[in-house]
Design a protein around this motif. Sequence first.
Motif, PDB file in Angstrom:
ATOM      1  N   SER A   9       1.112  -1.317  -0.172  1.00 51.89           N
ATOM      2  CA  SER A   9      -0.227   0.619  -0.588  1.00 51.89           C
ATOM      3  C   SER A   9       0.825   1.507  -0.609  1.00 51.89           C
ATOM      4  CB  SER A   9      -0.867  -0.028   1.687  1.00 51.89           C
ATOM      5  OG  SER A   9      -1.108   0.957   1.443  1.00 51.89           O
ATOM      6  N   GLY A  10       0.223   2.221  -1.136  1.00 51.01           N
ATOM      7  CA  GLY A  10       1.134   3.179  -1.188  1.00 51.01           C
ATOM      8  C   GLY A  10       1.072   4.640   0.168  1.00 51.01           C
ATOM      9  N   ASN A  11      -0.498   4.247   0.520  1.00 57.28           N
ATOM     10  CA  ASN A  11      -1.210   4.901   1.785  1.00 57.28           C
ATOM     11  C   ASN A  11       0.092   4.067   2.810  1.00 57.28           C
ATOM     12  OD1 ASN A  11      -2.946   6.427   0.850  1.00 57.28           O
ATOM     13  ND2 ASN A  11      -4.517   5.066   0.260  1.00 57.28           N
ATOM     14  N   CYS A  12       0.926   3.479   3.411  1.00 53.25           N
ATOM     15  CA  CYS A  12       1.083   2.313   4.211  1.00 53.25           C
ATOM     16  C   CYS A  12       3.311   3.209   4.247  1.00 53.25           C
ATOM     17  CB  CYS A  12       1.099   1.319   4.930  1.00 53.25           C
ATOM     18  SG  CYS A  12      -0.510   1.100   4.569  1.00 53.25           S
ATOM     19  N   LEU A  13       3.259   2.850   3.106  1.00 57.51           N
ATOM     20  CA  LEU A  13       4.278   3.267   2.812  1.00 57.51           C
ATOM     21  C   LEU A  13       4.667   4.557   2.838  1.00 57.51           C
ATOM     22  CD1 LEU A  13       5.607   1.424  -0.090  1.00 57.51           C
ATOM     23  CD2 LEU A  13       6.120   0.394   1.601  1.00 57.51           C
ATOM     24  N   LYS A  14       4.005   5.420   2.647  1.00 57.64           N
ATOM     25  CA  LYS A  14       4.361   7.036   2.736  1.00 57.64           C
ATOM     26  C   LYS A  14       4.135   7.556   4.082  1.00 57.64           C
ATOM     27  CE  LYS A  14      -0.400   8.642   2.094  1.00 57.64           C
ATOM     28  NZ  LYS A  14      -1.045   9.142   0.927  1.00 57.64           N
ATOM     29  N   VAL A  15       3.930   6.645   5.099  1.00 62.32           N
ATOM     30  CA  VAL A  15       3.773   7.182   6.683  1.00 62.32           C
ATOM     31  C   VAL A  15       4.987   6.580   7.184  1.00 62.32           C
ATOM     32  CG1 VAL A  15       3.084   6.176   9.207  1.00 62.32           C
ATOM     33  CG2 VAL A  15       1.552   6.593   7.362  1.00 62.32           C
ATOM     34  N   GLU A  20      10.990   7.316   8.522  1.00 58.85           N
ATOM     35  CA  GLU A  20      12.246   7.526   8.311  1.00 58.85           C
ATOM     36  C   GLU A  20      13.130   8.488   8.128  1.00 58.85           C
ATOM     37  OE1 GLU A  20      11.754   2.784   6.879  1.00 58.85           O
ATOM     38  OE2 GLU A  20      12.045   4.759   5.065  1.00 58.85           O
ATOM     39  N   LEU A  21      11.988   9.544   7.035  1.00 59.66           N
ATOM     40  CA  LEU A  21      13.041  11.148   6.622  1.00 59.66           C
ATOM     41  C   LEU A  21      13.305  11.615   7.476  1.00 59.66           C
ATOM     42  CD1 LEU A  21      13.535  12.240   4.185  1.00 59.66           C
ATOM     43  CD2 LEU A  21      11.293  13.037   4.266  1.00 59.66           C
ATOM     44  N   LEU A  22      12.208  11.543   9.151  1.00 54.15           N
ATOM     45  CA  LEU A  22      12.385  12.538  10.386  1.00 54.15           C
ATOM     46  C   LEU A  22      13.138  12.012  11.057  1.00 54.15           C
ATOM     47  CD1 LEU A  22       8.750  13.964   9.650  1.00 54.15           C
ATOM     48  CD2 LEU A  22      10.641  14.543   9.609  1.00 54.15           C
ATOM     49  N   ASP A 150      10.648  25.115  -3.491  1.00 55.95           N
ATOM     50  CA  ASP A 150      11.937  24.654  -4.085  1.00 55.95           C
ATOM     51  C   ASP A 150      11.823  23.284  -2.693  1.00 55.95           C
ATOM     52  OD1 ASP A 150      12.029  26.260  -6.152  1.00 55.95           O
ATOM     53  OD2 ASP A 150      12.911  27.762  -4.872  1.00 55.95           O
ATOM     54  N   HIS A 151      11.195  22.938  -2.390  1.00 53.61           N
ATOM     55  CA  HIS A 151      11.970  22.131  -1.074  1.00 53.61           C
ATOM     56  C   HIS A 151      10.808  21.046  -1.133  1.00 53.61           C
ATOM     57  CE1 HIS A 151      14.284  24.881  -0.468  1.00 53.61           C
ATOM     58  NE2 HIS A 151      13.946  25.820   1.126  1.00 53.61           N
ATOM     59  N   LEU A 152      11.631  19.653  -0.521  1.00 48.18           N
ATOM     60  CA  LEU A 152      10.400  18.707  -0.755  1.00 48.18           C
ATOM     61  C   LEU A 152       9.205  18.740   0.493  1.00 48.18           C
ATOM     62  CD1 LEU A 152      10.235  15.248  -1.092  1.00 48.18           C
ATOM     63  CD2 LEU A 152      11.316  14.934   0.974  1.00 48.18           C
ATOM     64  N   SER A 153       8.308  18.177   0.624  1.00 53.02           N
ATOM     65  CA  SER A 153       7.262  18.430   1.235  1.00 53.02           C
ATOM     66  C   SER A 153       6.620  17.350   1.443  1.00 53.02           C
ATOM     67  CB  SER A 153       6.122  20.034   1.219  1.00 53.02           C
ATOM     68  OG  SER A 153       5.277  19.190  -0.021  1.00 53.02           O
ATOM     69  N   LEU A 154       5.256  17.395   2.588  1.00 51.89           N
ATOM     70  CA  LEU A 154       4.579  16.171   2.798  1.00 51.89           C
ATOM     71  C   LEU A 154       3.593  15.527   1.597  1.00 51.89           C
ATOM     72  CD1 LEU A 154       3.043  16.202   6.318  1.00 51.89           C
ATOM     73  CD2 LEU A 154       4.840  15.193   5.368  1.00 51.89           C
ATOM     74  N   ALA A 155       3.013  17.262   0.228  1.00 57.60           N
ATOM     75  CA  ALA A 155       2.489  16.622  -0.123  1.00 57.60           C
ATOM     76  C   ALA A 155       3.791  15.853  -1.028  1.00 57.60           C
ATOM     77  CB  ALA A 155       2.287  18.116  -1.510  1.00 57.60           C
ATOM     78  N   ASP A 156       4.405  15.925  -1.625  1.00 57.19           N
ATOM     79  CA  ASP A 156       5.047  15.693  -2.227  1.00 57.19           C
ATOM     80  C   ASP A 156       5.594  14.216  -2.097  1.00 57.19           C
ATOM     81  OD1 ASP A 156       6.568  17.798  -4.193  1.00 57.19           O
ATOM     82  OD2 ASP A 156       7.230  18.331  -2.377  1.00 57.19           O
ATOM     83  N   VAL A 157       6.001  13.723  -0.656  1.00 57.40           N
ATOM     84  CA  VAL A 157       5.860  12.547  -0.428  1.00 57.40           C
ATOM     85  C   VAL A 157       4.432  12.005  -0.145  1.00 57.40           C
ATOM     86  CG1 VAL A 157       6.008  10.868   2.139  1.00 57.40           C
ATOM     87  CG2 VAL A 157       7.376  13.246   1.529  1.00 57.40           C
ATOM     88  N   GLU A 187      12.395  10.527  -5.139  1.00 59.49           N
ATOM     89  CA  GLU A 187      13.108   8.946  -4.573  1.00 59.49           C
ATOM     90  C   GLU A 187      13.650   8.973  -4.028  1.00 59.49           C
ATOM     91  OE1 GLU A 187      10.553   5.730  -7.401  1.00 59.49           O
ATOM     92  OE2 GLU A 187      12.408   7.286  -8.429  1.00 59.49           O
ATOM     93  N   GLU A 188      15.590   9.259  -4.378  1.00 63.04           N
ATOM     94  CA  GLU A 188      16.867   9.822  -4.088  1.00 63.04           C
ATOM     95  C   GLU A 188      15.950  11.500  -2.728  1.00 63.04           C
ATOM     96  OE1 GLU A 188      18.637  12.622  -7.291  1.00 63.04           O
ATOM     97  OE2 GLU A 188      18.513  10.655  -8.319  1.00 63.04           O
ATOM     98  N   ALA A 189      15.511  11.939  -3.141  1.00 62.58           N
ATOM     99  CA  ALA A 189      15.702  12.591  -1.443  1.00 62.58           C
ATOM    100  C   ALA A 189      14.732  11.474  -0.389  1.00 62.58           C
ATOM    101  CB  ALA A 189      14.524  13.514  -1.435  1.00 62.58           C
ATOM    102  N   LEU A 190      13.691  10.389  -0.951  1.00 61.07           N
ATOM    103  CA  LEU A 190      13.557   9.583   0.195  1.00 61.07           C
ATOM    104  C   LEU A 190      14.725   8.519   0.322  1.00 61.07           C
ATOM    105  CD1 LEU A 190       9.658   9.983  -0.836  1.00 61.07           C
ATOM    106  CD2 LEU A 190      11.263  10.663   1.697  1.00 61.07           C
TER     107      LEU A 190
END
Length: 192
Positions: A9-15, A20-22, A150-157, A187-190
Amino acid sequence: MKVYGDSISGNCLKVKWTAELLGRPFEWIETDITKGESRTSAFLAINPAGQVPTVVFDDGRTLAQSNAIMLHLAEGSALIPADAYDRARMLEWMFWEQYSHEPYVAVARFKVVYEGLPVADLEPRLIERSHAAFVRLETGLADRPYLVGDHLSLADVALVAYTRVAHEAGFDLAQYPRVKTWVTRVEEALGL
């Protein structure tokens, strides 16, 4: 914290990616939706809606719905723009993702990959609405590297989760070059 999620699930993976990113420690508890594991009495005691992802925090409180979980985890971080307008734009994309992207792109993927439906047999509306979602993303990325500035946000994730696997449902992102480049950038940012 414990994250109940299904790796398909993409919905699960984004969590998972947000945590992980944080650098937020968590225990991933694989919960196979195709086997009804989110419908057991034990799981329903945690989340009566029977949906993943669901988080159980160390203090016992629970939270469901992927975007709500992401917002909670990212509170005070650079993933949520400091500017009120940009924050609202991030939320606009996240609400749109759940209403106008995920119900088409994710459903088409699920039908092909997990139900075995040939791409040619997908409902025309799923294909049409998925392409409309990709066009909207392409337009939204016309003058910026990320969905909000210009920055990664939760919208991108939130939006990369199913966009990055759209090819599994027969969608060719080569038709959407800005989207394709953005997927690689996110993907690279994550670290994916």
